[in-house]
Design a protein around this motif. Structure first.
Motif, short mmCIF file in Angstrom:
data_model
loop_
_atom_site.label_atom_id
_atom_site.label_comp_id
_atom_site.label_asym_id
_atom_site.label_seq_id
_atom_site.Cartn_x
_atom_site.Cartn_y
_atom_site.Cartn_z
N ASN A 227 0.84 -1.19 0.00
CA ASN A 227 0.00 0.00 0.00
C ASN A 227 0.88 1.24 0.00
OD1 ASN A 227 -2.21 1.66 0.13
ND2 ASN A 227 -2.43 1.48 2.36
N LEU A 228 1.56 1.49 -1.12
CA LEU A 228 2.51 2.58 -1.20
C LEU A 228 1.85 3.86 -1.71
CD1 LEU A 228 5.54 0.73 -2.82
CD2 LEU A 228 5.12 1.16 -0.40
N PRO A 229 2.27 5.02 -1.20
CA PRO A 229 1.77 6.27 -1.76
C PRO A 229 2.24 6.41 -3.21
CG PRO A 229 3.57 6.69 -0.23
CD PRO A 229 3.21 5.25 -0.08
N HIS A 230 1.37 6.93 -4.04
CA HIS A 230 1.64 6.99 -5.48
C HIS A 230 2.08 8.40 -5.88
CE1 HIS A 230 0.01 6.36 -9.85
NE2 HIS A 230 1.32 6.25 -9.78
N VAL A 231 3.27 8.51 -6.48
CA VAL A 231 3.79 9.77 -6.97
C VAL A 231 3.77 9.76 -8.50
CG1 VAL A 231 5.84 11.25 -7.18
CG2 VAL A 231 5.26 10.20 -4.97
N VAL A 232 3.19 10.78 -9.09
CA VAL A 232 3.30 10.98 -10.53
C VAL A 232 4.38 12.02 -10.77
CG1 VAL A 232 2.18 11.86 -12.61
CG2 VAL A 232 0.95 10.31 -11.09
N ALA A 233 5.42 11.62 -11.46
CA ALA A 233 6.56 12.51 -11.75
C ALA A 233 6.40 13.05 -13.17
CB ALA A 233 7.87 11.76 -11.62
N ILE A 234 6.33 14.37 -13.29
CA ILE A 234 6.25 15.00 -14.60
C ILE A 234 7.68 15.22 -15.10
CG2 ILE A 234 5.35 16.92 -15.95
CD1 ILE A 234 3.26 17.36 -13.82
N ASP A 235 7.99 14.60 -16.22
CA ASP A 235 9.36 14.54 -16.73
C ASP A 235 9.66 15.70 -17.68
OD1 ASP A 235 11.83 13.85 -17.72
OD2 ASP A 235 11.09 12.20 -18.97
N TYR A 236 10.35 16.71 -17.16
CA TYR A 236 10.84 17.80 -18.01
C TYR A 236 12.30 17.55 -18.40
CZ TYR A 236 6.83 20.02 -15.75
OH TYR A 236 5.57 20.29 -15.25
N GLY A 237 12.82 16.39 -18.00
CA GLY A 237 14.22 16.05 -18.22
C GLY A 237 14.78 15.39 -16.98
N ALA A 238 14.01 14.48 -16.40
CA ALA A 238 14.32 13.91 -15.09
C ALA A 238 15.59 13.06 -15.09
CB ALA A 238 13.15 13.06 -14.60
N LYS A 239 16.41 13.25 -14.07
CA LYS A 239 17.54 12.35 -13.84
C LYS A 239 17.03 11.07 -13.20
CE LYS A 239 21.26 14.01 -11.98
NZ LYS A 239 22.09 14.73 -11.00
N ARG A 240 17.65 9.96 -13.55
CA ARG A 240 17.22 8.68 -13.02
C ARG A 240 17.36 8.60 -11.50
NH1 ARG A 240 20.20 4.87 -17.60
NH2 ARG A 240 18.57 5.04 -19.21
N ASN A 241 18.38 9.24 -10.95
CA ASN A 241 18.60 9.11 -9.52
C ASN A 241 17.53 9.82 -8.70
OD1 ASN A 241 20.52 7.58 -8.01
ND2 ASN A 241 21.18 9.48 -7.02
N ILE A 242 16.85 10.79 -9.30
CA ILE A 242 15.70 11.40 -8.62
C ILE A 242 14.61 10.36 -8.44
CG2 ILE A 242 13.80 13.02 -8.92
CD1 ILE A 242 15.75 14.97 -10.17
N LEU A 243 14.31 9.64 -9.50
CA LEU A 243 13.27 8.60 -9.43
C LEU A 243 13.66 7.50 -8.46
CD1 LEU A 243 12.51 8.36 -13.26
CD2 LEU A 243 11.44 9.86 -11.56
#
Length: 413
Positions: A227-243
């Motif tokens: 039951n994990l909280p769900h984050v939607v990441a809007i990718d404007y040029g996301a680094k993998r380590n952020i995810l």
């Protein structure tokens, strides 16, 4: 650095010069080319980090830029598939002091020179990077063309014209060029020596390298329940380590394109929204992104932004952004946390900033640079939204600020 007389036809440069950086004012800086042959035009900046050149070259925020590395020994640890922040390099090329030597790392699988060749990126060595850095500091980040020709033949007139005609990053939306074109789920966690990248690891209190926050992280029992909280990441040029850090903090992560609409985001039923880093002018990207961010703020769901995401959150809240004289790029930038005076050493990569003097009522500054006093963090007082200008995920850089991911995910429960 020396000026070269322009010629109307390709001229062979005497000596060992097989590479050149031509600035918009006509200045020619000669060196030895390596990596791919060819030419590329962009903004010339400098990065003061001592490590992590592969992470920097693959950081999407460097799209449209040529990196001058101030540390002289770049490339000496080779390259590997684990240290890439995107599927391919986004920096146009790099300028270094010393020639690239053979790799000296047990993790290396490919010589840096060969890696650049394979990825179509140009390198220029033998340059007085201290003098070039001083030029950028005094005159601002110039536009320029980096060129490599094994025969030492360059059409200087054409290169100078190309550098002079390039419009520059101000007013340029580059997020569209680096963002994902389709949504996807991300479940990769942080890297550990001998283990590689984890898959949905159990959260660690305070985040990796944190210890600066009392924010709780999801419990192992909740993790087992899925039951994990769900984050939607809007990718404007996301680094993998952020995810990876979002996963490590205990979130389920869905990534959507930078041009995603409000409905595109909300149909995933997020518990929180992340606004990613990215390249270019935030005002230009903000033409389509800021209206969406304003709608997302009205939902009352927690928002967290980094770098370009921070800048556009600032615009959405009523502030303005400005082009910086030279920008901040490196892994040694001190930032003061205003709530308690604590200093974090941070990783930065940005040429635009939110103007602290334009923050409206209801938006407070949370962090400032100890180098120049520029705004490095903000928070909305009436809604659960905050952002930072620097990169708490590092890669490369210190991990002083990783606690921010736990803070964000902690707001989602």
């Amino acid at each position: 650095m020396a000026n070269a007389k322009a010629t109307s036809t390709p001229a062979k440069v005497p000596g060992v010069a097989t590479g050149v950086l031509v600035l918009a004012d006509g200045t020619c800086i000669w060196g030895r080319g390596f990596g791919a042959e060819g030419e590329a035009v962009g903004e010339v900046c400098f990065n003061t980090a001592m490590t992590g050149y592969q992470e920097s070259m693959t950081d999407p925020s460097y799209a449209g830029q040529i990196i001058t590395f101030t540390f002289p020994h770049i490339g000496n640890v080779g390259t590997n598939a684990e240290d890439e922040e995107a599927g391919n390099p986004h920096a146009l090329g790099c300028i270094v002091r010393e020639d690239v030597t053979d790799p000296s790392s047990f993790r290396s699988i490919q010589h840096y020179d060969q890696w650049l060749k394979v990825n179509g990126r140009i390198g220029l060595s033998g340059v007085d990077t201290r003098a070039l850095t001083r030029l950028i500091r005094l005159q601002g980040a110039p536009n320029g063309v980096i060129a490599h020709n094994a025969g030492g033949e360059f059409d200087l007139d054409a290169l100078k014209a190309k550098a002079a005609e390039w419009p520059g990053l101000e007013g340029m939306d580059l997020a569209k060029t680096v963002s994902t074109t389709q949504q996807y789920e991300w479940d990769e966690g942080l890297w550990r020596l001998g283990e590689g990248y984890a898959k949905s690891p159990l959260p660690q209190a305070g985040g990796v390298g944190g210890g600066q926050s009392d924010e709780p992280t999801p419990s192992p029992s909740r993790k087992r329940e899925g039951n994990l909280p769900h984050v939607v990441a809007i990718d404007y040029g996301a680094k993998r380590n952020i995810l990876r850090h979002l996963v490590n903090a205990g979130a389920r992560v869905t990534v959507v394109p930078g041009e995603a609409s409000y409905d595109d985001v909300m149909r995933h039923e997020p518990d929180g929204i992340f606004l990613a880093n990215g390249p270019g002018d935030p005002a230009a990207t903000g033409e389509y992104a800021v209206p969406v961010i304003k709608q997302l703020l009205d939902t009352g769901k927690p928002l967290f932004g980094i770098c370009l995401g921070h800048q556009m959150l600032g615009i959405a809240a009523g502030a303005q952004t400005v082009k910086m004289h030279q920008g901040h790029r490196g892994a040694n930038h001190p930032v003061k946390r205003l709530e308690d005076g604590r200093v974090e050493i941070t990783s930065m990569n940005h040429g635009f900033a939110v103007d602290i003097d334009t923050l409206p009522g209801g938006v407070k500054a949370t962090h400032v640079s100890l180098f120049d006093g520029s705004l490095c963090g903000l928070e909305l007082e009436d809604r659960p939204a905050f952002s930072v200008q620097y990169h708490p995920e590092a890669s490369p850089g210190p991990q002083d600020s990783a606690y921010l991911f736990a803070k964000f995910v902690g707001q989602l429960r």
